[in-house]
Design a protein around this motif. Structure first.
Motif, mmCIF file in Angstrom:
data_model
loop_
_atom_site.group_PDB
_atom_site.id
_atom_site.type_symbol
_atom_site.label_atom_id
_atom_site.label_comp_id
_atom_site.label_asym_id
_atom_site.label_seq_id
_atom_site.Cartn_x
_atom_site.Cartn_y
_atom_site.Cartn_z
ATOM 1 N N ASP A 70 0.809 -1.382 0.042
ATOM 2 C CA ASP A 70 -0.042 -0.095 0.145
ATOM 3 C C ASP A 70 0.841 1.257 -0.066
ATOM 4 N N THR A 71 2.124 1.208 0.368
ATOM 5 C CA THR A 71 2.902 2.382 0.557
ATOM 6 C C THR A 71 4.016 2.407 -0.726
ATOM 7 N N ILE A 72 4.984 1.375 -1.093
ATOM 8 C CA ILE A 72 6.042 1.773 -2.173
ATOM 9 C C ILE A 72 5.608 1.056 -3.482
ATOM 10 N N GLY A 73 4.308 0.291 -3.326
ATOM 11 C CA GLY A 73 3.996 -0.109 -4.621
ATOM 12 C C GLY A 73 3.596 -1.511 -4.814
ATOM 13 N N ARG A 74 2.693 -1.889 -5.495
ATOM 14 C CA ARG A 74 2.656 -3.606 -6.029
ATOM 15 C C ARG A 74 3.833 -3.902 -6.631
ATOM 16 N N VAL A 75 4.292 -3.479 -7.583
ATOM 17 C CA VAL A 75 5.323 -4.273 -8.389
ATOM 18 C C VAL A 75 6.379 -4.346 -7.748
ATOM 19 N N PRO A 76 7.119 -3.668 -6.923
ATOM 20 C CA PRO A 76 8.329 -3.799 -6.042
ATOM 21 C C PRO A 76 8.164 -5.067 -5.109
ATOM 22 N N VAL A 77 6.903 -4.930 -4.569
ATOM 23 C CA VAL A 77 6.949 -6.172 -3.583
ATOM 24 C C VAL A 77 6.378 -7.517 -4.273
ATOM 25 N N LYS A 193 8.873 6.331 -0.961
ATOM 26 C CA LYS A 193 10.142 5.536 -0.906
ATOM 27 C C LYS A 193 10.513 4.604 0.347
ATOM 28 N N PHE A 194 11.088 3.617 -0.217
ATOM 29 C CA PHE A 194 11.439 2.640 0.907
ATOM 30 C C PHE A 194 12.245 3.160 2.159
ATOM 31 N N SER A 195 11.655 3.036 3.255
ATOM 32 C CA SER A 195 12.688 3.345 4.434
ATOM 33 C C SER A 195 12.480 2.374 5.547
ATOM 34 N N PHE A 196 13.204 1.919 6.418
ATOM 35 C CA PHE A 196 13.278 0.922 7.514
ATOM 36 C C PHE A 196 12.046 1.357 8.373
ATOM 37 N N SER A 197 11.730 2.446 8.393
ATOM 38 C CA SER A 197 10.641 2.852 9.271
ATOM 39 C C SER A 197 9.059 2.162 8.851
ATOM 40 N N LEU A 198 9.120 1.958 7.488
ATOM 41 C CA LEU A 198 7.914 1.261 7.031
ATOM 42 C C LEU A 198 7.930 -0.057 7.367
ATOM 43 N N LEU A 199 8.904 -0.911 8.140
ATOM 44 C CA LEU A 199 8.965 -2.097 8.621
ATOM 45 C C LEU A 199 8.557 -2.010 9.938
ATOM 46 N N LYS A 200 8.221 -1.109 10.510
ATOM 47 C CA LYS A 200 7.891 -1.031 11.981
ATOM 48 C C LYS A 200 6.187 -1.065 11.814
ATOM 49 N N ILE A 201 5.573 -2.217 12.620
ATOM 50 C CA ILE A 201 4.280 -2.786 12.387
ATOM 51 C C ILE A 201 3.641 -2.559 13.696
ATOM 52 N N SER A 202 2.582 -1.677 13.744
ATOM 53 C CA SER A 202 1.806 -1.637 15.045
ATOM 54 C C SER A 202 0.795 -2.826 14.858
ATOM 55 N N PRO A 203 0.270 -3.043 16.237
ATOM 56 C CA PRO A 203 -0.712 -4.155 16.314
ATOM 57 C C PRO A 203 -1.910 -3.903 15.343
ATOM 58 N N ASN A 204 -2.475 -2.735 15.146
ATOM 59 C CA ASN A 204 -3.624 -2.430 14.299
ATOM 60 C C ASN A 204 -3.244 -2.525 12.826
ATOM 61 N N GLU A 205 -2.006 -2.699 12.297
ATOM 62 C CA GLU A 205 -1.679 -2.825 11.147
ATOM 63 C C GLU A 205 -1.420 -4.528 10.615
ATOM 64 N N ILE A 206 -1.688 -5.322 11.673
ATOM 65 C CA ILE A 206 -1.409 -6.547 11.180
ATOM 66 C C ILE A 206 -2.862 -7.267 10.514
ATOM 67 N N ILE A 207 -3.841 -6.893 11.129
ATOM 68 C CA ILE A 207 -4.872 -7.586 10.775
ATOM 69 C C ILE A 207 -6.035 -6.520 10.269
ATOM 70 N N GLU A 208 -6.811 -6.813 9.141
ATOM 71 C CA GLU A 208 -7.861 -6.017 8.633
ATOM 72 C C GLU A 208 -9.183 -6.468 8.943
ATOM 73 N N GLY A 209 -9.852 -5.960 10.147
ATOM 74 C CA GLY A 209 -10.851 -6.485 10.745
ATOM 75 C C GLY A 209 -11.962 -7.064 9.844
ATOM 76 N N ARG A 210 -12.374 -6.098 8.706
ATOM 77 C CA ARG A 210 -13.229 -6.226 7.695
ATOM 78 C C ARG A 210 -13.337 -7.433 7.316
ATOM 79 N N VAL A 211 -12.374 -7.977 7.036
ATOM 80 C CA VAL A 211 -12.382 -9.192 6.144
ATOM 81 C C VAL A 211 -12.106 -10.569 7.002
ATOM 82 N N LEU A 212 -12.295 -10.520 8.176
ATOM 83 C CA LEU A 212 -12.131 -11.560 9.288
ATOM 84 C C LEU A 212 -12.985 -12.928 8.969
ATOM 85 N N PRO A 213 -14.329 -12.578 8.466
ATOM 86 C CA PRO A 213 -15.275 -13.850 8.179
ATOM 87 C C PRO A 213 -14.350 -14.551 7.021
#
Length: 393
Positions: A70-77, A193-213
């Motif tokens: 969602d940040t640096i882009g689909r293709v690089p990932v 642009k990629f930076s190592f700060s983007l690798l910091k994941i908070s708890p609310n960034e792990i799971i998207e509640g809307r798609v749990l079913p």
């Protein structure tokens, strides 16, 4: 997103499908040969870890790949996933101890932790909402083609040449996938642009509640796939199938054929209705695999399994996209894939624990897989009205 009238079959979608086919073939061509390879190194008791370790890092990397998508882009990932496959193919012949092999399985898991997450988001970006099911079905057809040709090619290469040649061929397929990705246009409009700060994941960034079913159904239905990946090579060998990739090729071909219509059906009749039918067929398939006493019976069971997965996979993927928010689509897809990897990994672990290299224990694993699948079916049936309401929103 592109306008609703934009055709599904365009250059970007074609490149994406071809890249996914090669990526899928790259790591799937190894699967039938790895149990025997590990046993030859003296690690027979660790067969359950072949798939489990792979899925551990895949699952762990999902929150990171979702955020980066969602940040640096689909293709690089997507490129990161293919690069990992390329590197690992060259390392397998070098790290020839049990511990080295298991480390590589951990490392290799990063490939599926990155590429499918970004790929699913890319499909949703370039295809109109009303045709997501169809597009995901066609893309899944290409990915499944890689699953079909990969094991068959892998077993043939190992038989005629050597397993080291197989590893190098795996890297070659990954390299071709990378070359294709270099010609694809990025769909994220505002990139960072990629930076190592983007690798910091908070708890609310792990799971998207809307798609749990959708994630729960994915988790339960893919536990059996972990069992299948772990035990089918030995089960097929016991029943007299010389090419261990034949089972995988058979079920994938049936999955391919059904995908021509399965995605469109979920677009027309709704995801939940299609998922109910698919889960029932999947449960029956696991029973048939466990009950098989001959090559013919096992291959019939593989066809039924292929039909079930060919219907279920596009529906659950499209359902996840339906439930997701456009700005958090990478995170939503990552959530679904976390559930998928967790299911495969736990299934593989339990399979190895119950199996213990005793052939007579294999049917029990598949009967238990059927039971878990029917639990998923029961959940969808009980929550049907609520889920169908979300399905139509």
């Amino acid at each position: 997103m592109l306008r609703q009238h934009h055709p599904i079959y365009n250059w970007s979608f074609g490149l994406l499908c071809l890249s996914s086919l090669l990526f899928s073939a790259s790591f799937n061509m190894l699967i039938p040969e790895l149990p025997a390879y590990l046993s030859a190194m003296g690690g027979a008791e660790y067969k359950g870890l072949i798939i489990a370790l792979f899925t551990v890092t895949a699952g762990i990397s999902r929150p990171f790949s979702g955020k980066l998508t969602d940040t640096i882009g689909r293709v690089p990932v997507m490129a990161v996933g293919s690069i990992v496959c390329f590197v690992c193919g060259f390392l397998y012949p070098v790290l020839t101890t049990v511990s080295g092999f298991l480390f590589l399985r951990l490392l290799h898991g990063f490939s599926t932790g990155f590429k499918p997450t970004a790929t699913a988001a890319y499909v949703a970006d370039i295809i109109p909402v009303s045709r997501w099911g169809e597009a995901i079905g066609i893309h899944g057809l290409c990915f499944s083609t890689g699953m079909a040709i990969g094991p068959a090619i892998g077993s043939a290469i190992t038989a005629y040449y050597s397993i080291n040649v197989l590893f190098y061929c795996s890297s070659l397929f990954a390299l071709m996938s990378i070359v294709i990705l270099m010609n694809m246009k990025e769909t994220v409009k505002i990139k960072h642009k990629f930076s190592f700060s983007l690798l910091k994941i908070s708890p609310n960034e792990i799971i998207e509640g809307r798609v749990l079913p959708a994630a729960l159904v994915t988790f339960l239905s893919y536990m059996g796939y972990g069992v299948l990946l772990t035990l089918v090579p030995d089960w097929a060998d016991h029943l007299g199938i010389a090419n261990k990739g034949l089972f995988f090729m058979t079920f994938t071909i049936s999955s391919l054929l059904i995908r021509f219509v399965a995605g469109k059906v979920s677009d027309q009749y709704g995801r939940v209705k299609v998922i109910i039918v698919a889960l029932f067929i999947l449960g029956v398939a696991f029973i048939l695999i466990g009950y098989a006493t001959s090559v013919g019976m096992l291959l019939v069971a593989s066809v039924v399994y292929g039909i079930a997965t060919g219907v279920l996979s596009p529906a659950t993927n499209a359902w996840t996209a339906d439930l997701s928010h456009p700005d958090r689509r990478g995170k939503a897809m990552a959530t679904m894939y976390i559930a998928l990897e967790a299911g495969i990994g736990l299934g593989a672990l339990f399979a190895g624990w119950i199996y213990q290299d005793v052939i007579s224990n294999i049917p029990l694993n598949f009967y238990l897989s059927a039971g878990v699948t029917f639990i998923a079916l029961f959940y969808v049936l009980v929550k049907r009205k609520k889920l169908m309401k979300k399905d139509t929103q």
